[in-house]
Scaffold this motif. Structure first.
Motif, short mmCIF file in Angstrom:
data_model
loop_
_atom_site.label_atom_id
_atom_site.label_comp_id
_atom_site.label_asym_id
_atom_site.label_seq_id
_atom_site.Cartn_x
_atom_site.Cartn_y
_atom_site.Cartn_z
N LEU A 69 0.83 -1.20 0.00
CA LEU A 69 0.00 0.00 0.00
C LEU A 69 0.87 1.26 0.00
CD1 LEU A 69 -2.75 -1.08 2.56
CD2 LEU A 69 -3.05 -0.77 0.10
N ARG A 70 1.90 1.24 0.82
CA ARG A 70 2.80 2.40 0.88
C ARG A 70 3.51 2.62 -0.45
NH1 ARG A 70 2.35 6.07 5.14
NH2 ARG A 70 1.63 4.92 6.98
N ALA A 71 3.93 1.52 -1.07
CA ALA A 71 4.62 1.63 -2.36
C ALA A 71 3.68 2.18 -3.43
CB ALA A 71 5.16 0.26 -2.78
N ALA A 72 2.42 1.73 -3.42
CA ALA A 72 1.45 2.23 -4.39
C ALA A 72 1.17 3.71 -4.16
CB ALA A 72 0.15 1.43 -4.28
N TYR A 73 1.13 4.10 -2.90
CA TYR A 73 0.92 5.52 -2.59
C TYR A 73 2.07 6.38 -3.11
CZ TYR A 73 0.61 9.84 0.11
OH TYR A 73 0.56 11.16 0.47
N GLU A 74 3.29 5.93 -2.88
CA GLU A 74 4.45 6.69 -3.34
C GLU A 74 4.48 6.78 -4.86
OE1 GLU A 74 6.46 8.47 -1.59
OE2 GLU A 74 5.56 7.85 0.31
N ALA A 75 4.07 5.70 -5.53
CA ALA A 75 4.09 5.69 -6.99
C ALA A 75 3.06 6.64 -7.58
CB ALA A 75 3.83 4.27 -7.50
N GLN A 76 1.98 6.91 -6.84
CA GLN A 76 0.90 7.76 -7.35
C GLN A 76 0.83 9.11 -6.64
OE1 GLN A 76 -2.91 5.48 -7.85
NE2 GLN A 76 -1.72 3.77 -7.02
N ARG A 77 1.80 9.39 -5.80
CA ARG A 77 1.73 10.58 -4.95
C ARG A 77 1.47 11.86 -5.75
NH1 ARG A 77 3.98 12.52 0.03
NH2 ARG A 77 4.98 10.54 0.52
N ASP A 78 2.12 12.00 -6.89
CA ASP A 78 1.99 13.23 -7.68
C ASP A 78 0.58 13.42 -8.22
OD1 ASP A 78 4.63 13.73 -7.18
OD2 ASP A 78 5.35 13.02 -9.13
N GLU A 79 -0.17 12.33 -8.35
CA GLU A 79 -1.53 12.42 -8.88
C GLU A 79 -2.57 12.60 -7.77
OE1 GLU A 79 -2.20 8.93 -11.18
OE2 GLU A 79 -0.26 9.05 -12.19
N LEU A 80 -2.18 12.32 -6.54
CA LEU A 80 -3.12 12.37 -5.41
C LEU A 80 -3.15 13.78 -4.82
CD1 LEU A 80 -2.19 8.94 -3.81
CD2 LEU A 80 -4.10 9.45 -5.32
N VAL A 81 -3.66 14.70 -5.62
CA VAL A 81 -3.71 16.11 -5.23
C VAL A 81 -5.12 16.62 -5.51
CG1 VAL A 81 -2.78 18.41 -5.66
CG2 VAL A 81 -1.27 16.42 -5.81
N VAL A 82 -5.67 17.41 -4.58
CA VAL A 82 -7.01 17.98 -4.77
C VAL A 82 -6.91 19.50 -4.79
CG1 VAL A 82 -8.26 16.04 -3.78
CG2 VAL A 82 -7.44 17.86 -2.27
N SER A 83 -7.81 20.12 -5.54
CA SER A 83 -7.79 21.58 -5.70
C SER A 83 -8.81 22.28 -4.82
CB SER A 83 -8.04 21.94 -7.17
OG SER A 83 -9.29 21.41 -7.59
N GLU A 84 -9.61 21.51 -4.08
CA GLU A 84 -10.60 22.08 -3.18
C GLU A 84 -10.77 21.15 -1.99
OE1 GLU A 84 -13.80 20.76 -6.43
OE2 GLU A 84 -14.73 21.80 -4.75
N PRO A 85 -11.36 21.63 -0.89
CA PRO A 85 -11.52 20.76 0.28
C PRO A 85 -12.35 19.52 -0.06
CG PRO A 85 -11.91 23.05 0.87
CD PRO A 85 -11.83 23.00 -0.63
N VAL A 86 -11.95 18.39 0.48
CA VAL A 86 -12.69 17.14 0.32
C VAL A 86 -12.81 16.47 1.68
CG1 VAL A 86 -11.96 16.76 -2.07
CG2 VAL A 86 -10.61 15.79 -0.21
N ILE A 87 -13.81 15.61 1.81
CA ILE A 87 -13.95 14.80 3.01
C ILE A 87 -14.16 13.35 2.61
CG2 ILE A 87 -14.94 16.70 4.34
CD1 ILE A 87 -17.67 15.27 4.08
N ARG A 88 -13.92 12.46 3.56
CA ARG A 88 -14.32 11.07 3.40
C ARG A 88 -15.42 10.80 4.43
NH1 ARG A 88 -12.77 6.26 1.32
NH2 ARG A 88 -10.83 7.09 0.50
N ALA A 89 -16.54 10.29 3.95
CA ALA A 89 -17.66 10.04 4.84
C ALA A 89 -18.36 8.74 4.46
CB ALA A 89 -18.66 11.19 4.79
N SER A 90 -19.03 8.16 5.43
CA SER A 90 -19.89 7.00 5.22
C SER A 90 -21.26 7.32 5.79
CB SER A 90 -19.32 5.76 5.91
OG SER A 90 -18.06 5.40 5.37
N HIS A 91 -22.26 6.57 5.37
CA HIS A 91 -23.59 6.85 5.91
C HIS A 91 -24.46 5.61 5.99
CE1 HIS A 91 -24.50 7.45 1.47
NE2 HIS A 91 -25.37 6.52 1.81
#
Length: 400
Positions: free
Chosen positions: A207-229
């Motif tokens: 998981l850590r390796a996959a995160y590092e490989a995609q780090r440059d793409e994992l960027v947001v331009s506005e606030p986001v949240i993670r939620a469940s319901h």
């Protein structure tokens, strides 16, 4: 039971699966019937001199032959494929193809099934039948198979997320028997894959390796949240059972009094489950998986990462006002009442690992499974000879 726990399958003798399933279907009624047959046999044999009575031959019944479906393709042979010496008869294709074809005919209204559509269906169905036999043969050879307990648990979990099981089967053009066969195939494949590669879930290092490989793409331009319901929809309720969301025409046909009662029942249910969610140690996602009436229940109500504009205003306003870990009061909407839990808020910029961990798990699980499936398919096709001119023909017709 979580879905991951179902993947730790037992190793049993393959032949026991069908026998155990047959026994498990008898139940008390079957035992009583067996006892009655034994008593009747004992009574009829109490006089050894009594002459045996000839059993009357049943009159033959006429079996209706289904009307032939229109086709623009060459007819299929009686034997579609031979896999490891086992033949797959044409009727296995017809059982699976007919419901889909009949729905298409009803929708088109011109009495025609396009050749491209039938070729695609032939390819998919015949290929699936071949794969099913390959899995069965390998289970018999290796002794790695699915236990009746695991199958029963998987089926129970599958039905947990589908409120109207018969309607769902009709919608996907499957019978109970065909669905069970697909479930057995799925669990057999997982058991065989785990016997070869071990766990099908990614490690923390992966998981850590996959995160590092995609780090440059994992960027947001506005606030986001993670939620469940949790979602509790409107409709008549009996006790605590989950209900099926109403169709638009059902809502329109309801009286104002009925709508008010349904709303009150949904709100009461939402309050009760919110109280349960607030208890110490309760897993909110597991609770949503079991009780939510929304389409996302199978993934624990997880909505992933989202910006405020992606949700309806009444949902977004409450969700974005929550602190991480906080659970909302019931939120009314056109669909029903939501109980929302925030799992994190992230400002514009690079997303931290914990924000995307759940998404990476799903991504890598899919990749691990796909790679394992491809390798297993090659292995089994090399071990068990497969011959299917019908599949070759379907592929050629589909490619035209």
């Amino acid at each position: 039971m979580s879905s991951l726990s179902l993947h730790r399958l037992r190793v049993i003798v393959p032949g026991l699966l069908v026998a155990a399933l047959a026994c498990s279907c008898k139940g008390e009624q079957g035992e009583r019937a067996a006892g009655a047959e034994q008593a009747e046999a004992a009574e009829s044999s109490s006089d050894p001199s009594a002459p045996a009575q000839a059993e009357a031959e049943p009159e033959p019944k006429e079996v209706a032959t289904p009307e032939a479906l229109p086709s623009e393709l060459p007819p299929l042979p009686e034997v579609l494929a031979t896999v490891g010496g086992r033949e797959i008869p044409r009727r296995e294709f017809e059982i699976r193809y007919r419901p889909t074809a009949e729905k298409l005919l009803a929708r088109r209204g011109d009495g025609r099934i396009p050749g491209a559509f039938e070729a695609m269906q032939r390819r998919k169905i015949i290929d699936g039948l071949i794969w099913s036999v390959l899995l069965e043969l390998e289970a018999e050879r290796s002794g790695v198979d699915v236990s009746p307990e695991d199958l029963a648990a998987f089926e129970a979990e599958e039905r947990l997320h589908i409120l109207d099981w018969p309607a769902w089967l009709a919608r996907i053009n499957q019978s109970e028997e065909i669905r069970r066969g697909k479930d057995v195939d799925y669990l057999r494949e997982r058991a065989l894959l785990e016997a070869r590669v071990g766990a099908l879930s990614p490690s923390e290092d992966q998981l850590r390796a996959a995160y590092e490989a995609q780090r440059d793409e994992l960027v947001v331009s506005e606030p986001v949240i993670r939620a469940s319901h949790l979602l509790f929809t409107y409709g008549p309720r009996v006790g605590d059972e989950k209900i099926q969301p109403l169709l638009p025409e059902q809502r329109e046909a309801a009286s104002e009094g009925e709508k008010a009662r349904w709303q009150a029942l949904a709100l009461s249910r939402a309050k009760a489950l919110r109280a349960k969610a607030l208890e110490p140690g309760v897993d909110f996602n597991a609770l949503a998986e079991e009780w939510s009436e929304g389409p996302g229940a199978f993934r624990g109500g997880d909505m992933g990462l989202f910006p405020k504009a992606r949700m309806v205003p009444e949902y977004a306003e409450v969700a974005f006002a929550l602190e991480p870990g906080e659970i909302s009061e019931p939120v009314g909407s056109l669909k029903g009442f939501y109980v929302i839990k925030s799992f994190g808020r992230y400002e514009p910029g690079p997303l931290p690992f914990e924000a995307v961990r759940a998404d990476l798990v799903r991504q890598l699980e899919r990749e691990i499974y796909d790679a394992g499936h491809e390798a297993l398919r090659k292995e089994l096709e090399a071990r068990f000879e497969v011959a299917s001119p019908a599949l070759d023909q379907a592929r050629a017709l589909e490619a035209k």
